[in-house]
Design a protein around this motif. Structure first.
Motif, short mmCIF file in Angstrom:
data_model
loop_
_atom_site.label_atom_id
_atom_site.label_comp_id
_atom_site.label_asym_id
_atom_site.label_seq_id
_atom_site.Cartn_x
_atom_site.Cartn_y
_atom_site.Cartn_z
N LEU A 162 30.58 49.99 -27.55
CA LEU A 162 29.41 50.17 -28.41
C LEU A 162 29.51 51.51 -29.12
N TYR A 163 29.53 51.46 -30.47
CA TYR A 163 29.73 52.68 -31.25
C TYR A 163 28.49 53.02 -32.08
N GLY A 164 28.14 54.32 -32.07
CA GLY A 164 26.98 54.78 -32.83
C GLY A 164 27.37 55.60 -34.04
N GLY A 165 27.74 56.87 -33.80
CA GLY A 165 28.10 57.75 -34.89
C GLY A 165 26.92 58.38 -35.60
N VAL A 166 25.74 58.43 -34.94
CA VAL A 166 24.55 59.02 -35.56
C VAL A 166 24.19 60.30 -34.82
N SER A 167 23.50 61.19 -35.52
CA SER A 167 23.07 62.45 -34.90
C SER A 167 21.82 62.22 -34.07
N HIS A 168 21.57 63.16 -33.19
CA HIS A 168 20.37 63.09 -32.35
C HIS A 168 19.11 63.11 -33.21
N SER A 169 19.10 63.95 -34.25
CA SER A 169 17.91 64.04 -35.10
C SER A 169 17.69 62.75 -35.89
N ASP A 170 18.77 62.14 -36.37
CA ASP A 170 18.64 60.87 -37.10
C ASP A 170 18.11 59.77 -36.19
N PHE A 171 18.58 59.75 -34.97
CA PHE A 171 18.07 58.75 -34.02
C PHE A 171 16.58 58.94 -33.77
N ASN A 172 16.13 60.19 -33.65
CA ASN A 172 14.70 60.45 -33.45
C ASN A 172 13.88 59.97 -34.63
N LYS A 173 14.45 60.01 -35.84
CA LYS A 173 13.72 59.60 -37.03
C LYS A 173 13.70 58.08 -37.21
N THR A 174 14.80 57.43 -36.87
CA THR A 174 14.97 56.02 -37.23
C THR A 174 14.97 55.06 -36.04
N SER A 175 15.18 55.57 -34.83
CA SER A 175 15.35 54.75 -33.62
C SER A 175 16.61 53.89 -33.66
N VAL A 176 17.49 54.16 -34.60
CA VAL A 176 18.77 53.44 -34.70
C VAL A 176 19.84 54.30 -34.03
N LEU A 177 20.44 53.75 -32.97
CA LEU A 177 21.43 54.50 -32.21
C LEU A 177 22.83 53.93 -32.38
N ALA A 178 23.01 52.62 -32.16
CA ALA A 178 24.34 52.02 -32.26
C ALA A 178 24.20 50.56 -32.66
N THR A 179 24.86 50.17 -33.74
CA THR A 179 24.77 48.80 -34.25
C THR A 179 26.15 48.15 -34.43
N GLN A 180 27.17 48.68 -33.74
CA GLN A 180 28.50 48.10 -33.82
C GLN A 180 29.11 48.02 -32.43
N ILE A 181 29.73 46.90 -32.13
CA ILE A 181 30.56 46.79 -30.93
C ILE A 181 31.99 46.56 -31.40
N TRP A 182 32.85 47.52 -31.10
CA TRP A 182 34.25 47.41 -31.48
C TRP A 182 35.02 46.76 -30.33
N VAL A 183 35.83 45.77 -30.68
CA VAL A 183 36.55 44.98 -29.68
C VAL A 183 38.04 45.31 -29.75
N PHE A 184 38.62 45.61 -28.57
CA PHE A 184 40.03 45.91 -28.44
C PHE A 184 40.65 44.95 -27.43
N ASP A 185 41.97 44.78 -27.50
CA ASP A 185 42.63 44.10 -26.40
C ASP A 185 42.87 45.10 -25.27
N HIS A 186 43.43 44.65 -24.17
CA HIS A 186 43.61 45.53 -23.01
C HIS A 186 44.63 46.63 -23.25
N MET A 187 45.43 46.52 -24.30
CA MET A 187 46.39 47.57 -24.64
C MET A 187 45.84 48.53 -25.67
N GLY A 188 44.55 48.38 -26.02
CA GLY A 188 43.91 49.31 -26.93
C GLY A 188 44.06 48.99 -28.40
N GLN A 189 44.59 47.82 -28.73
CA GLN A 189 44.75 47.48 -30.14
C GLN A 189 43.42 46.99 -30.71
#
Length: 353
Positions: free
Chosen positions: A282-309
């Motif tokens: 689960l990836y966010g990439g937002v600042s603490h202050s932006d999260f306090n303003k918008t309540s948006v923290l993380a809206t992406q789940i990045w999927v990898f195989d077991h070797m990290g690809q």
């Protein structure tokens, strides 16, 4: 010389200078993922005030309350995922035997009727019954002195735990079931242009969560403040390090002997789950202050195989704080961060089945 080749040579030289050339090292970009938008159904329960962590044992969803809720309120809630009904509360607040202040992580018990929760505040594990109606636990296990510096830990095998520490020269530590340290794996690499940073400061810089799967033998150090995932294979004690898309380190300063990340750090990865075939992060990439303003923290789940690809970017219609995956039903259950937080349910896309 081709510009791309120059970039790759530069990045390889940086990784070697930092001392991670003995590990598999992967640099990712957003373009490496195939985008798949996902829509959810949301379930709200009035009994749950301020959910902070989610777990899954068979078809039972376990929700913990944030420490700020009133003390008379239970710390844990059980929800039935089969029909999305509220089952029962657990977790009496307190500092006494079989009580707890917080519930930070959940683990399966020895039989389908039991589960364990980790109380970080009291440094202990408390075992609960799914079927009885008492808020109190049925047994507890207190961490030993060698484990007191751990941030997070999880069961690795039937006879051992793995954890991450604030004050160790190793990325991951191993303990037996009695709490004795039996191993340490992965030395911290030096940071380019800041070789004076000690391992305690490097642990803070690389701080985050620790998740994994005993069944698959894979465990993840989840980078909260930098774009880094570290995949640890417990079977051969090897690491795969995934950096990017942002290769810059977070801004920091040293105050006294402490590494300080500033008043408004950016939150990067928030959670990770290892399944039979994939790693979901689960990836966010937002600042603490932006999260306090918008309540948006993380809206992406990045999927990898077991070797990290890198494989897929699951673009979510709701912001989550953490999540679990039900491999029996092929569903993702996530805690939402909106004004009325609840459980968002996503169907895993066919591309991943």
């Amino acid at each position: 010389m081709n510009r791309l080749i120059l970039v790759l040579i530069l990045l390889f030289s940086i990784s070697c200078e930092q001392g991670i050339e003995n590990n598999d090292y992967i640099i990712i970009q957003k373009e490496d993922f195939t985008l798949i938008p996902l829509q959810s159904n949301k379930y709200f329960f009035e009994e749950i005030i301020n959910p902070s962590n989610i777990g899954l044992v068979d078809d039972k969803i376990l929700i913990s309350e944030a420490w700020r809720v009133p003390e008379e309120h239970p710390r844990i809630h059980i929800v039935n995922s089969t029909d999305w009904t509220y089952d029962k509360p657990k977790g009496k607040h307190g500092k006494g035997p079989l009580e707890l202040i917080d519930a930070s992580l959940f683990y399966k018990g020895e039989n389908p009727d039991t589960f364990w929760t980790y109380s970080m505040n009291r440094r202990k594990l408390v075992e609960y019954s799914m079927s009885n109606l008492t808020l109190l636990g049925k047994s507890e296990w207190k961490m030993t002195e060698p484990m007191m510096d751990l941030w997070f830990f999880t069961q690795a095998t039937d006879s051992s735990f793995l954890g991450i520490s604030r004050v160790s020269e190793n990325r991951i530590l191993e303990f037996d079931k009695e709490g004795n340290r039996i191993g340490g794996y992965g030395n911290w690499e030096k940071v380019k242009d800041r070789p004076e940073l000690n391992y305690t400061q490097l642990a803070v810089l690389n701080g985050g969560f620790f998740k994994g799967s005993a069944e698959e033998g894979l465990f993840i150090r989840v980078g909260l403040f930098r774009d880094r995932l570290e995949i640890f294979n417990n079977r051969d004690k090897s690491f795969i390090i995934i950096d990017g898309p942002d290769l810059e380190l977070p801004a920091f300063e040293i105050i006294g002997n402490e590494l300080y990340l500033g008043p408004d750090p950016h939150f990067r990865y928030r959670d990770a789950v290892v399944t039979k075939n994939y790693i979901f992060a689960l990836y966010g990439g937002v600042s603490h202050s932006d999260f306090n303003k918008t309540s948006v923290l993380a809206t992406q789940i990045w999927v990898f195989d077991h070797m990290g690809q890198p494989l897929y970017n699951l673009k979510l219609d709701r912001s989550l704080i953490n999540f679990v995956i039900n491999e029996e039903t092929n569903e993702i259950y996530g805690l939402t961060t909106d004004e009325d937080p609840g459980i968002a349910v996503y169907t895993i896309p066919k591309e991943l089945l």
